[in-house]
Design an enzyme around this catalytic site. Structure first.
Site, PDB file in Angstrom:
ATOM      1  N   SER A 311      19.261  28.327  44.613  1.00  0.00           N
ATOM      2  CA  SER A 311      18.110  28.797  45.376  1.00  0.00           C
ATOM      3  C   SER A 311      16.820  28.831  44.577  1.00  0.00           C
ATOM      4  O   SER A 311      15.756  28.751  45.168  1.00  0.00           O
ATOM      5  CB  SER A 311      18.382  30.185  45.925  1.00  0.00           C
ATOM      6  OG  SER A 311      18.536  31.094  44.869  1.00  0.00           O
ATOM      7  N   HIS A 339      23.528  28.740  50.447  1.00  0.00           N
ATOM      8  CA  HIS A 339      22.343  28.149  51.054  1.00  0.00           C
ATOM      9  C   HIS A 339      22.622  26.839  51.743  1.00  0.00           C
ATOM     10  O   HIS A 339      21.813  26.374  52.533  1.00  0.00           O
ATOM     11  CB  HIS A 339      21.269  27.914  49.983  1.00  0.00           C
ATOM     12  CG  HIS A 339      20.676  29.173  49.463  1.00  0.00           C
ATOM     13  ND1 HIS A 339      19.565  29.746  50.012  1.00  0.00           N
ATOM     14  CD2 HIS A 339      21.057  29.978  48.476  1.00  0.00           C
ATOM     15  CE1 HIS A 339      19.279  30.847  49.367  1.00  0.00           C
ATOM     16  NE2 HIS A 339      20.171  31.012  48.414  1.00  0.00           N
ATOM     17  N   LYS A 371      22.260  33.131  55.647  1.00  0.00           N
ATOM     18  CA  LYS A 371      21.146  32.208  55.589  1.00  0.00           C
ATOM     19  C   LYS A 371      20.988  31.365  56.843  1.00  0.00           C
ATOM     20  O   LYS A 371      19.930  31.365  57.463  1.00  0.00           O
ATOM     21  CB  LYS A 371      21.295  31.295  54.371  1.00  0.00           C
ATOM     22  CG  LYS A 371      21.798  31.958  53.106  1.00  0.00           C
ATOM     23  CD  LYS A 371      20.870  33.000  52.609  1.00  0.00           C
ATOM     24  CE  LYS A 371      21.112  33.489  51.205  1.00  0.00           C
ATOM     25  NZ  LYS A 371      22.363  34.020  50.823  1.00  0.00           N
TER      26      LYS A 371
END
Lengths: 552, 76
Positions: A311, A339, A371
């Site tokens: 990230s 993610h 997410k």
């Protein structure tokens, strides 16, 4: 013999892959029909496009000024500390009590010094309260500080319709209530909110079973287990999988939850350079050749811990090469797709689909629902015996409260949307819109001349700012123009590489992205942020797949 | 009109200086203190250069010309 899909580069891997699928077809069938389907659908398309990732270095004068800036901040920090200690100035930070003055000092290490003197000055750019759902546009509460960020007060006004470039809302599913969430409302009415128990006692609901089956189907694996919190999924389950006498090879930039889980397990941890296959191979070779440090026995297990998308860097893990290495050296692979699940891949299934690999090559899939699915919680998926073992031995299953039913229903609804099981193609459209937005955003930023890190397909876009004063000015100016961004500095990133991190979402329209890009252009000119020396596009670093031997 | 552009350019330049050297995040009194110290040091450098560099150059020139001067009598 014709090689399907691109295969000149992947001859070694293709050969292995064919061998495996042939042997499994003859042997015992897996529990549900899912794996059969994978074999029959047959030849996966291998990722034959070159991986374009760039981590451009800043010009020298930028680094010099950054360090000079931090130096000046440190000097002033010492000066202010002196003023505070000698009583000339009132101290707003935490101090020890009178009785503790002769004990070991508590607040003199670098972390506290940094917090008191550097972070406090620009603290108003973080922890900003919002007062609406984190959709593409959201509302921010206005707050001001009268004493240079030591205390804040809310003026009562709300800044409305701020463009959200910071929330992890990749598919735009984190929005306020609309008609498609009706099933969540029904589940809320039927089950309530609290579960009031752990999975082992009375906290396993039929909703959890339904969700776990759906997750397994989504990822094309045998089974899955869901947990209430994503961080706790990593930190509580890695200790259940490895222990003393095992080796963990973890990437340099892994998330805190993976690091915590690895440390809690008691296994030996060795770190390889970020996404660097030569470094990983050297560690694997040393581990297999030399074994455990003093007793020279073989390691009980070797576990490679990587993430799907990192990230802070926006880079995507080099999965085909890791899988080839893991097969050669007989290690296990644990991939944290926090993610990347729902946001990369042609149908949003994550990095395994992005690279066209077989889900059976990865031993442990882990991901979060925070997410891309607009909920909270995490899952671990893989073979059925792995998941059955975790159901019994996971610390989270024994001690942590299980997932709340409306959240489970929200994930079920989101997953069905993405898979197309609700009858529409809206999910697929969202995944495609995200890919389009990502490519457009990254391409425009590169053209403008900013330094962007990461893979060109990753929806997490870090834009490098370097100097601490620019970090503060960037965030403040953009909020004045009604764009909300997340800026990150030390200690989440290296000292000299402060950045702004944008999360592109499928809910962003082209107009919103254009507004943001226009403002970024102006900011870049005002603050002189356009450091890139490659004006056209980021110089692609093509990974040389034949740089290590695949003969076995 | 021209003055406004020049003024804008200088205020942009000052802003760049503030951003790069972290003055933008300091409190106003710290900023004035730092600016004062920096200007003082700069003034001292300018004064030293103005007063001492011509003298040093003259002395160095005399030193080297004396050495070259010794060479020429010997070679004759």
């Amino acid at each position: 013999m014709a090689n399907p899909g691109g295969g000149a580069v992947w001859n070694g891997d293709l050969h292995n892959h064919r061998k495996e699928s042939r042997s499994l077809q003859g042997g015992n069938c897996p529990k549900n029909g899912i794996l059969k389907e994978a074999q029959q659908n047959g030849k996966p398309h291998f990722y034959d496009k070159p991986i374009v990732e760039s981590f451009e270095e800043a010009p020298l004068h930028v680094m010099v000024f950054t360090y000079l800036g931090y130096g000046l901040g440190t000097l002033f920090g010492y000066f202010r500390d002196f003023l505070r200690n000698s009583g000339i100035e009132k101290c707003n930070a935490a101090v020890e009590r009178e009785e503790q003055k002769d004990f070991v000092p508590l607040y003199q290490n670098f972390e506290n010094f940094y917090t008191r003197n550097l972070y406090m000055r620009i603290r108003d750019n973080w922890n900003r309260p919002i007062c609406s759902a984190p959709a593409a546009l959201f509302d921010v509460m206005e707050r001001v500080s009268d004493d240079y960020n030591w205390t804040f007060r809310f003026t009562g006004r709300i800044i409305k319709d701020v463009i959200n470039m910071g929330s992890y809302n990749f598919l735009g599913l984190a929005a306020s209530y609309d008609e498609s969430m009706k099933t969540v409302k029904d589940v809320l009415e039927k089950y309530g909110l609290g579960v009031a128990s752990t999975r082992h006692e009375m906290g396993s609901l039929d909703k959890h079973k339904e969700l776990e089956n759906l997750v397994a189907k989504f990822l094309n694996v045998e089974a899955a287990m869901v947990f209430g919190m994503g961080f706790a999924t990593n930190s509580m389950n890695i200790p259940a999988l490895v222990g003393k006498g095992c080796l963990i090879l973890s990437d340099e930039l892994n998330h805190a939850s993976l690091v915590l889980g690895a440390r809690l397990s008691g296994a030996t941890i060795r770190i390889f350079k970020h996404n660097n296959m030569q470094s990983l191979e050297k560690l694997l070779r040393d581990a297999v050749i030399y074994g455990q440090p003093r007793i020279r026995r073989a390691w009980k297990k070797i576990l490679i811990l990587v993430e799907g998308i990192y990230s802070m860097e926006g880079s995507i893990v080099n999965l085909p090469q890791i899988v080839a290495l893991k097969k050669k050296y007989k290690a296990y692979l644990y991939i944290d797709e926090a993610h990347s699940v729902g946001s990369v891949g042609p149908t949003g299934r994550g990095v395994v689909e992005f690279f066209g690999l077989d889900p059976r090559d990865v031993d442990v899939f882990m991901g979060t629902f925070t997410k891309s699915f607009g909920a909270s919680g995490g899952y671990i998926a893989g073979r059925k015996d792995l998941v059955d073992y975790l159901r019994v031995h996971s610390h989270s299953a024994a001690y942590a409260t299980s997932m709340s039913p409306p959240i489970a229903e929200q994930i079920i609804r989101s997953m069905k949307l993405i898979m197309g099981l609700d009858g529409t193609t809206q999910g697929l459209q969202r995944v495609r819109q995200l890919a389009k937005n990502t490519r457009y955003f990254r391409q425009r930023l590169n053209e403008m001349g900013f330094i962007i890190y990461g893979n060109e397909e990753s929806p997490v876009v870090p834009l490098l700012l370097y100097m601490p004063a620019k970090v503060a000015a960037f965030a403040r100016h953009l909020l004045n123009r009604k764009i909300g961004v997340v800026v990150v500095g030390f200690p989440a990133t290296p000292l000299a590489e402060a950045r702004a991190r944008f999360c592109v979402s499928a809910a962003h329209t082209r107009e919103m992205l254009d507004t943001v890009l226009e403002n970024l252009d102006e900011m870049g000119d005002l603050l002189q942020l356009k450091y890139s020396r490659h004006k056209k596009s980021a110089r692609p670093e093509l990974y040389d797949e034949t740089s290590f031997e695949l003969d076995d | 009109m021209d003055f406004r552009r020049v003024k804008d350019y200088f205020s942009w330049l000052y802003y760049q200086y503030q951003i790069i050297s972290c003055c933008a995040v300091l409190e106003p009194w710290e900023r004035s203190m730092f600016n004062t110290i920096l200007l003082t040091i700069f003034a001292m450098v300018v004064y030293t250069a103005y007063v001492f560099i011509p003298i040093h150059i003259r002395l160095a020139w005399e030193f080297f010309s004396k050495i070259c001067g010794y060479h020429s009598p010997i070679s004759n």
